[in-house]
Scaffold this motif. Structure first.
Motif, mmCIF file in Angstrom:
data_model
loop_
_atom_site.group_PDB
_atom_site.id
_atom_site.type_symbol
_atom_site.label_atom_id
_atom_site.label_comp_id
_atom_site.label_asym_id
_atom_site.label_seq_id
_atom_site.Cartn_x
_atom_site.Cartn_y
_atom_site.Cartn_z
ATOM 1 N N VAL A 130 0.840 -1.195 0.000
ATOM 2 C CA VAL A 130 0.000 0.000 0.000
ATOM 3 C C VAL A 130 0.878 1.249 0.000
ATOM 4 O O VAL A 130 1.901 1.282 0.682
ATOM 5 N N GLU A 131 0.471 2.247 -0.782
ATOM 6 C CA GLU A 131 1.146 3.549 -0.716
ATOM 7 C C GLU A 131 0.108 4.632 -0.472
ATOM 8 O O GLU A 131 -0.990 4.577 -1.023
ATOM 9 N N LEU A 132 0.489 5.612 0.295
ATOM 10 C CA LEU A 132 -0.384 6.757 0.568
ATOM 11 C C LEU A 132 0.254 8.008 -0.016
ATOM 12 O O LEU A 132 1.358 8.390 0.369
ATOM 13 N N TRP A 133 -0.441 8.626 -0.966
ATOM 14 C CA TRP A 133 0.054 9.847 -1.609
ATOM 15 C C TRP A 133 -0.862 11.005 -1.240
ATOM 16 O O TRP A 133 -2.075 10.921 -1.429
ATOM 17 N N LEU A 134 -0.255 12.076 -0.706
ATOM 18 C CA LEU A 134 -1.046 13.264 -0.364
ATOM 19 C C LEU A 134 -0.469 14.471 -1.097
ATOM 20 O O LEU A 134 0.701 14.487 -1.479
ATOM 21 N N LEU A 135 -1.311 15.497 -1.273
ATOM 22 C CA LEU A 135 -0.869 16.698 -1.977
ATOM 23 C C LEU A 135 0.196 17.432 -1.167
ATOM 24 O O LEU A 135 0.129 17.493 0.070
ATOM 25 N N SER A 136 1.168 18.008 -1.862
ATOM 26 C CA SER A 136 2.164 18.858 -1.205
ATOM 27 C C SER A 136 1.481 20.129 -0.706
ATOM 28 O O SER A 136 0.342 20.418 -1.083
ATOM 29 N N GLU A 137 2.183 20.902 0.114
ATOM 30 C CA GLU A 137 1.550 22.076 0.718
ATOM 31 C C GLU A 137 1.019 23.060 -0.329
ATOM 32 O O GLU A 137 -0.067 23.597 -0.184
ATOM 33 N N ASP A 138 1.801 23.251 -1.415
ATOM 34 C CA ASP A 138 1.336 24.194 -2.450
ATOM 35 C C ASP A 138 0.424 23.499 -3.476
ATOM 36 O O ASP A 138 0.063 24.093 -4.489
ATOM 37 N N GLU A 139 0.072 22.241 -3.206
ATOM 38 C CA GLU A 139 -0.848 21.466 -4.048
ATOM 39 C C GLU A 139 -0.360 21.293 -5.480
ATOM 40 O O GLU A 139 -1.152 21.027 -6.385
ATOM 41 N N SER A 140 0.936 21.438 -5.716
ATOM 42 C CA SER A 140 1.461 21.296 -7.075
ATOM 43 C C SER A 140 1.897 19.859 -7.362
ATOM 44 O O SER A 140 2.090 19.482 -8.505
ATOM 45 N N SER A 141 2.070 19.079 -6.316
ATOM 46 C CA SER A 141 2.510 17.698 -6.551
ATOM 47 C C SER A 141 1.929 16.758 -5.501
ATOM 48 O O SER A 141 1.393 17.194 -4.476
ATOM 49 N N LEU A 142 2.053 15.483 -5.799
ATOM 50 C CA LEU A 142 1.660 14.442 -4.845
ATOM 51 C C LEU A 142 2.923 13.875 -4.223
ATOM 52 O O LEU A 142 3.894 13.586 -4.937
ATOM 53 N N GLU A 143 2.883 13.679 -2.910
ATOM 54 C CA GLU A 143 4.051 13.129 -2.230
ATOM 55 C C GLU A 143 3.693 11.788 -1.604
ATOM 56 O O GLU A 143 2.624 11.652 -0.998
ATOM 57 N N CYS A 144 4.589 10.848 -1.710
ATOM 58 C CA CYS A 144 4.362 9.560 -1.070
ATOM 59 C C CYS A 144 4.684 9.719 0.413
ATOM 60 O O CYS A 144 5.844 9.839 0.801
ATOM 61 N N ARG A 145 3.639 9.749 1.233
ATOM 62 C CA ARG A 145 3.842 10.022 2.659
ATOM 63 C C ARG A 145 4.123 8.761 3.464
ATOM 64 O O ARG A 145 4.703 8.825 4.531
ATOM 65 N N ALA A 146 3.644 7.632 2.973
ATOM 66 C CA ALA A 146 3.886 6.383 3.700
ATOM 67 C C ALA A 146 3.620 5.214 2.763
ATOM 68 O O ALA A 146 2.884 5.346 1.785
ATOM 69 N N SER A 147 4.235 4.094 3.046
ATOM 70 C CA SER A 147 3.933 2.866 2.312
ATOM 71 C C SER A 147 3.978 1.724 3.316
ATOM 72 O O SER A 147 4.529 1.863 4.408
ATOM 73 N N ALA A 148 3.402 0.608 2.950
ATOM 74 C CA ALA A 148 3.390 -0.530 3.876
ATOM 75 C C ALA A 148 3.304 -1.824 3.089
ATOM 76 O O ALA A 148 2.670 -1.881 2.034
ATOM 77 N N SER A 149 3.953 -2.828 3.589
ATOM 78 C CA SER A 149 3.919 -4.146 2.973
ATOM 79 C C SER A 149 3.439 -5.157 3.990
ATOM 80 O O SER A 149 3.780 -5.067 5.173
ATOM 81 N N VAL A 150 2.645 -6.130 3.501
ATOM 82 C CA VAL A 150 2.241 -7.218 4.382
ATOM 83 C C VAL A 150 3.500 -7.968 4.804
ATOM 84 O O VAL A 150 4.335 -8.322 3.971
ATOM 85 N N GLY A 151 3.678 -8.132 6.080
ATOM 86 C CA GLY A 151 4.856 -8.825 6.584
ATOM 87 C C GLY A 151 5.994 -7.886 6.960
ATOM 88 O O GLY A 151 6.846 -8.236 7.767
ATOM 89 N N ALA A 152 6.038 -6.674 6.365
ATOM 90 C CA ALA A 152 7.158 -5.776 6.655
ATOM 91 C C ALA A 152 6.727 -4.492 7.359
ATOM 92 O O ALA A 152 7.563 -3.724 7.824
ATOM 93 N N GLY A 153 5.427 -4.232 7.435
ATOM 94 C CA GLY A 153 4.946 -3.076 8.169
ATOM 95 C C GLY A 153 5.071 -1.757 7.418
ATOM 96 O O GLY A 153 5.315 -1.736 6.212
ATOM 97 N N VAL A 154 4.908 -0.646 8.157
ATOM 98 C CA VAL A 154 4.794 0.686 7.562
ATOM 99 C C VAL A 154 6.160 1.371 7.472
ATOM 100 O O VAL A 154 6.969 1.276 8.386
#
Ligand SMILES: Nc1ncnc2c1ncn2[C@@H]1O[C@H](COP(=O)(O)OP(=O)(O)OP(=O)(O)O)[C@@H](O)[C@H]1O
Ligand SMILES: [Mg+2]
Lengths: 296, 315
Positions: free
Chosen positions: B22-46
């Motif tokens: 799983v990856e979580l992408w949120l908008l940057s502060e100026d909303e010009s880009s998406l940033e990958c804020r976190a990712s997680a794998s089954v078995g390996a965690g966040v």
């Protein structure tokens, strides 16, 4: 008017009152759009509401709610622009084949000369293979021949839409196949937008560009639409030999089986909802009785 | 004791779930880009932010953002696997496809969630409206479902028909279970090696209450979407200052039943969704998850500007 949305059936609903006076929607929120010239077959279990949808399209059965638009116009009643063929052709017994067809032709071509009208009748009767039987009376003809007259009578009206309700339901399978080809040939030539109701999944596939599968009633609606990609003109042997023919067939049969399997639970759930509705109403009117002073 | 709590208490981590990454992408502060804020794998965690960022249209997450529709990638980017392996964060199972889901509240993008799927039986489908206003599959990924995939190419759903048509009509997410026997699931006819038992339909990018497309996640009994999948139905109330607060009306659990009582971790997710309306990817260190669970993913789904569902997956 866009040819992509030649017939628009939107949220079509038909309700009848039950013995308790509650409205029971036989068909509810039925949605379907037909392109111009498209042939759609409708399958579904007996009693689900196929004929109800078709007779509403024909303008023979008033709708309870929703809308029905054919070529940009709201359906407001029956008209020669939508020809219907039922299981039994209902020919007038005291008229010949030719006269039975002429009856409708006179209405649709009021300004045509007698010679023109005669030509039209002869043309459509020959198309359905009755060139030699024009002077015969219905009693002198087999069921299949009578149904051919019914088809000729419908097509001779040059309708915008052809509505067929189990048109071959009473015929033996050879006659049935013959008539399927007769209709397909006419449709290839005249490109009439057509709805055909059938109980026969092979017929549904062979005749149509798409098959509309209806869910069980009450509150029947479209469960799924299946596009049939086979080329036209259709050649029966090629269709049956197509490597995917049996996948389409299995899909339709599986739909019908699953509907059948869940039939009683569907009906029970519906009846339970109606029972609860009645109870709510009764308790509401009880409360009203309690608060109202008794009138003398 | 509600069965939500009991199902959470008996949470068994499912290594063989369909979603493995799983990856979580949120908008940057100026909303010009998406940033990958976190990712997680089954078995390996966040894992936290890894510095990746994309502009609109760039990469899988950027494509979903730009096109406002769920976007499927049927391969695994080699650089992604390399970086996961380097960080010892690769999932237990192989990945065979990815889907990026953009989350909107009206026109406002709230984030993109990317799911990496194992090569186990299951399917994802994007249903879009065609020129005659019927839903047709515009992209799909199928494992172990050849005849299902075939028939789907020829299947159309008018508004209200089938699960996709219901999601379109109601504008809210729908969960359908026991599909192997129900009359609701009408595309399967028993020839495939996989038997789909549950389907989750999500509205994507609603406009005037109706979704622009519908995402279907289809899974088999023995290979569930996640260790625990829940669909919450929510309704909102507006306070005196005009801000909306959502409450959970019911929780529908895959393989379980419908409940209304929330456990602590569920209340925590709800309060976070209420405060910022973004998707969440939280590890057991930042959320008191039931024993055995390592992380949880939450997708808020809006109709108009009201929260109507939260899809919650626990691993
Ligand atoms: N006038 C009426 N009053 C009450 N119910 C009616 C009326 N006409 C039809 N129905 C009900 O509507 C339902 C649908 O009937 P319809 O004839 O449309 O079914 P059908 O799908 O054409 O069935 P079949 O395949 O047997 O021809 C049936 O349950 C029938 O009992
Ligand atoms: Mg009928």
């Amino acid at each position: 008017m866009s040819d992509n949305r030649y017939v628009e059936i939107a949220n079509l609903t038909k309700a009848y009152p039950n013995p308790f006076g509650q409205d029971v929607a036989v068909v509810k929120d039925f949605n379907l759009i037909l392109r111009k010239g498209e042939v759609v077959s409708v399958i579904g279990h007996s009693g689900c509401g196929k004929s109800t949808v078709l007779t509403m399209l024909a303008g023979l059965n008033p709708i309870s709610s929703g809308s029905l638009v054919v070529d940009g116009r709201e359906v407001a009643g029956p008209g020669p622009d939508r020809a219907v063929v039922f299981q039994a052709p209902c020919l007038l017994p005291w008229m010949t084949t030719f006269e039975n067809v002429m009856l409708g032709v006179k209405q649709v071509y009021p300004h045509g000369t007698p010679a023109e009208r005669r030509q039209i009748c002869e043309y459509y009767l020959s198309i359905v293979g009755l060139a030699d039987s024009m002077r015969k009376y219905p009693r002198e003809m087999s069921g299949g021949m009578q149904q051919r007259v019914g088809i000729a009578r419908a097509i001779a009206l040059r309708p915008r839409m052809l509505l067929l309700d189990e048109p071959f339901g009473r015929l033996d399978s050879l006659t049935r196949m013959d008539l399927q080809d007769v209709i397909l040939e006419i449709l290839d030539r005249e490109k009439i937008t057509t709805v055909v109701i059938t109980h026969d999944v092979d017929e549904a596939i062979y005749m149509a560009d798409r098959v509309c599968m209806m869910t069980n009633g009450p509150e029947a609606s479209v469960g799924q639409v299946l596009e049939i990609p086979f080329e036209r003109p259709r050649i029966r042997a090629d269709v049956l030999d197509h490597p995917n023919y049996y996948d389409f067939r299995a899909c339709l049969l599986s739909f019908l089986e699953k509907q059948e399997h869940n039939k009683s639970s569907h009906v029970e759930a519906f009846e339970e909802r109606q029972r609860q509705e009645r109870e709510l109403q009764t308790s509401a009117s009880d409360r009203q009785l309690e608060t109202e002073p008794a009138s003398v | 004791m509600s069965s939500t709590e009991s199902s959470a208490e008996t949470f068994q981590p499912t290594v063989g779930s369909l979603v493995q990454y799983v990856e979580l992408w949120l908008l940057s502060e100026d909303e010009s880009s998406l940033e990958c804020r976190a990712s997680a794998s089954v078995g390996a965690g966040v894992r936290g932010a890894d510095g990746r960022s994309v502009s609109s249209g760039e990469g899988l997450a950027g494509a979903a953002w730009k096109q406002k529709t769920a976007t499927i990638l049927q391969e695994t980017p080699s650089d992604l696997m390399a970086s996961l392996n380097a960080a010892a964060a690769a999932p237990a199972g192989d990945l065979s496809a990815f889907v990026a889901i953009p989350l909107f509240c009206q026109q406002e993008m709230r984030g993109v969630v990317v799911l990496g799927l194992s090569d186990a039986f299951g399917a994802i489908e994007v249903w879009s409206r065609d020129d005659r206003d019927e839903l047709a599959v515009t992209s799909g990924h199928y494992q172990g479902l050849p005849s299902f995939e075939f028939i789907t190419r020829y299947t159309r759903f008018p508004k209200g028909a089938g699960l996709p048509g219901m999601v379109w009509k109601l504008g809210v997410a729908q969960l359908a279970q026991n599909l192997d026997t129900s009359s609701g699931f009408i595309r399967s006819f028993g020839k495939d090696p996989a038997v789909i038992t549950s389907a989750l339909g999500l509205p994507v990018a609603s406009q005037r209450g109706f979704p622009a497309s519908v995402l279907l996640l289809l899974s088999a009994q023995d290979i569930p979407l996640a260790g625990l999948t829940e669909l919450w139905s929510c309704s909102s109330t507006r306070d005196d200052e005009g801000s909306m607060t959502a409450a959970v009306d019911s929780v529908d659990t895959v393989g379980g039943s419908m409940t209304t009582t929330l456990a602590g971790w569920q209340r925590e997710i709800l309060s976070r969704v209420n405060s910022h309306g973004q998707p969440l990817l939280l590890g057991a260190d930042s959320l008191s998850l039931p024993a055995g669970a390592t992380f949880s993913l939450s997708l808020p789904i809006y109709r108009q500007n009201e929260l109507c569902n939260v899809l919650n997956m626990m691993f």
